[in-house]
Design an enzyme around this catalytic site. Structure first.
Site, PDB file in Angstrom:
ATOM      1  N   HIS A  21       0.680  -1.196  -0.157  1.00  0.00           N
ATOM      2  CA  HIS A  21      -0.004   0.017   0.066  1.00  0.00           C
ATOM      3  C   HIS A  21       0.898   1.375   0.178  1.00  0.00           C
ATOM      4  CE1 HIS A  21      -4.634   0.912   1.114  1.00  0.00           C
ATOM      5  NE2 HIS A  21      -3.835   1.843   0.061  1.00  0.00           N
ATOM      6  N   ASP A  54      -9.931  -0.443   3.762  1.00  0.00           N
ATOM      7  CA  ASP A  54      -8.613  -1.159   4.533  1.00  0.00           C
ATOM      8  C   ASP A  54      -8.756  -1.357   5.878  1.00  0.00           C
ATOM      9  OD1 ASP A  54      -5.985  -1.632   5.432  1.00  0.00           O
ATOM     10  OD2 ASP A  54      -5.369  -0.118   3.759  1.00  0.00           O
ATOM     11  N   HIS A 106      -6.907  -1.221   8.063  1.00  0.00           N
ATOM     12  CA  HIS A 106      -5.859  -0.253   9.050  1.00  0.00           C
ATOM     13  C   HIS A 106      -5.889   1.128   8.275  1.00  0.00           C
ATOM     14  CE1 HIS A 106      -3.967  -4.413   7.940  1.00  0.00           C
ATOM     15  NE2 HIS A 106      -3.830  -4.228   9.408  1.00  0.00           N
ATOM     16  N   ASP A 111      -3.642   3.266   8.027  1.00  0.00           N
ATOM     17  CA  ASP A 111      -2.389   3.861   7.192  1.00  0.00           C
ATOM     18  C   ASP A 111      -2.102   5.250   7.298  1.00  0.00           C
ATOM     19  OD1 ASP A 111      -1.900   1.158   6.359  1.00  0.00           O
ATOM     20  OD2 ASP A 111      -3.078   1.495   4.390  1.00  0.00           O
ATOM     21  N   HIS A 125       4.090   1.104   4.263  1.00  0.00           N
ATOM     22  CA  HIS A 125       2.764   0.534   3.790  1.00  0.00           C
ATOM     23  C   HIS A 125       1.899   1.079   4.910  1.00  0.00           C
ATOM     24  CE1 HIS A 125       2.011  -3.468   5.181  1.00  0.00           C
ATOM     25  NE2 HIS A 125       2.635  -3.101   6.110  1.00  0.00           N
ATOM     26  N   ASP A 175      -7.352  -2.060  -0.256  1.00  0.00           N
ATOM     27  CA  ASP A 175      -6.661  -3.048   0.161  1.00  0.00           C
ATOM     28  C   ASP A 175      -7.503  -4.229   0.568  1.00  0.00           C
ATOM     29  OD1 ASP A 175      -5.074  -4.469   1.941  1.00  0.00           O
ATOM     30  OD2 ASP A 175      -3.974  -2.887   2.929  1.00  0.00           O
ATOM     31  N   ASP A 177      -7.065  -6.538   2.505  1.00  0.00           N
ATOM     32  CA  ASP A 177      -7.396  -6.690   3.721  1.00  0.00           C
ATOM     33  C   ASP A 177      -8.524  -6.198   4.513  1.00  0.00           C
ATOM     34  OD1 ASP A 177      -6.577  -4.489   4.890  1.00  0.00           O
ATOM     35  OD2 ASP A 177      -4.524  -5.200   5.301  1.00  0.00           O
ATOM     36  N   GLU A 207      -1.930  -4.999  -2.066  1.00  0.00           N
ATOM     37  CA  GLU A 207      -1.751  -5.919  -0.808  1.00  0.00           C
ATOM     38  C   GLU A 207      -2.095  -7.665  -1.446  1.00  0.00           C
ATOM     39  OE1 GLU A 207       0.183  -5.465   1.578  1.00  0.00           O
ATOM     40  OE2 GLU A 207       0.228  -3.250   1.856  1.00  0.00           O
TER      41      GLU A 207
END
Length: 304
Positions: free
Chosen positions: A103, A126, A128, A130, A143, A231, A233, A276
């Site tokens: 990412h 995402d 996360h 980030d 990332h 992403d 994830d 990712e």
């Protein structure tokens, strides 16, 4: 929706320590991305991968350099080249679809795209946030920093990459699906009043309502371009096991498709990252296939 799509492979793996994510762009291609988009009537130009001069050394892949950041020079140089490639795509009036890669590539993609918009919006799908910088990051992995960098927080040479200063305003950012935030990221979100929908919000409100609110917020902000950074994830690891930092409790494939359908109907999205995917961690290219199945709904695929 712009029907002229450029596929730009960003074989970036330097923003995190796990090898294999640089094979992500090709694994997504093998899963049938071009065919899926052409079925939806898109004019697709696959511009290949940015990767040639960036050689991975498995022994020294996780070297902390400038300000304790992992592989700083490689991340910076790669993103300079990616920003130029993406800038060229937008200049030609096309929709850049950037395939990752980790990412941290979004530093370059957003930098290249933002040259053409005065009030760009970003939706960040995402697990996360980030939103770390070198001070708040527990790992030094870049990332985990690209959105913060795009908002103006981070190393000067990354914040000012491709063109000087901030690429996107905090109030033009929407986080969707987050469920693993570092303490510094939580504070940053609150301090800057970033609109955030957690995984719990999605389960309680439903993804269609979350997307309706996200799109409504950005329309109120009168964004003149909308970049989607997805992403894999953001989806649950049951759906997308082949990714470097999986977190339980994510979206189902159906929820991700509903989200993409709402964005398609909004006719607001002007560019996209799909990042990712790590085939070395995957099960029979399952994650790449789910990535294609998700992305195809952004370009108009319907269940009926």
């Amino acid at each position: 929706m712009n029907h002229k799509v450029d596929i730009i492979g960003a074989s970036m793996c330097f923003g995190q320590p796990k090898l294999g994510v640089d094979f992500g762009p090709d694994s997504i291609r093998y899963a049938g991305l071009v065919e899926a988009l052409e079925t939806q009537g898109m004019n697709v130009d696959d511009r290949g991968n940015i990767s040639g001069q960036y050689k991975v050394d498995p022994v020294h892949h996780s070297v902390k350099e400038e300000a304790g950041l992992l592989n700083f020079e490689e991340v910076k140089d790669f993103n300079i080249e990616l920003a130029e490639e993406v800038d060229n795509s937008v200049e030609l009036g096309r929709f850049p679809l950037i395939l990752g890669g980790d990412h941290s590539l979004s530093i370059g993609s957003i930098a290249g795209i933002s040259s053409y918009y005065e009030n760009m919006g970003v939706i960040w799908f995402d697990a996360h946030g980030d939103l770390n910088d070198s001070g708040s990051s527990p790992s030094g992995n870049i990332h985990g920093m690209p959105l913060a960098i795009s908002c103006g927080l981070g190393h000067d040479s990354l914040v000012n990459l491709h063109h000087p200063d901030v690429k996107v305003k905090h109030e033009n950012v929407v986080l969707i699906g987050v469920r693993d935030l570092d303490a510094g990221e939580r504070e940053y979100i609150k301090d800057n009043n970033i609109l955030t929908f957690t995984a719990t919000d999605i389960k309680e409100m439903g993804i269609a309502e979350v997307m309706k609110r996200a799109v409504g917020h950005l329309k109120e902000r009168e964004v003149d371009g909308l970049h989607l950074s997805l992403d894999v994830d953001a989806l649950d690891p049951i759906e997308t096991p082949g990714t470097g930092t999986p977190v339980d409790g994510g979206m189902t494939l159906l929820e991700s498709q509903v989200a993409m359908s709402v964005l398609y109907d909004s006719d607001m999205v002007t560019s996209m990252d799909l990042v990712e995917v790590n085939p070395l961690l995957d099960n029979k290219n399952m994650t790449a296939e789910k990535a294609v199945e998700t992305a195809s709904f952004l370009f108009g695929r319907k269940q009926l």
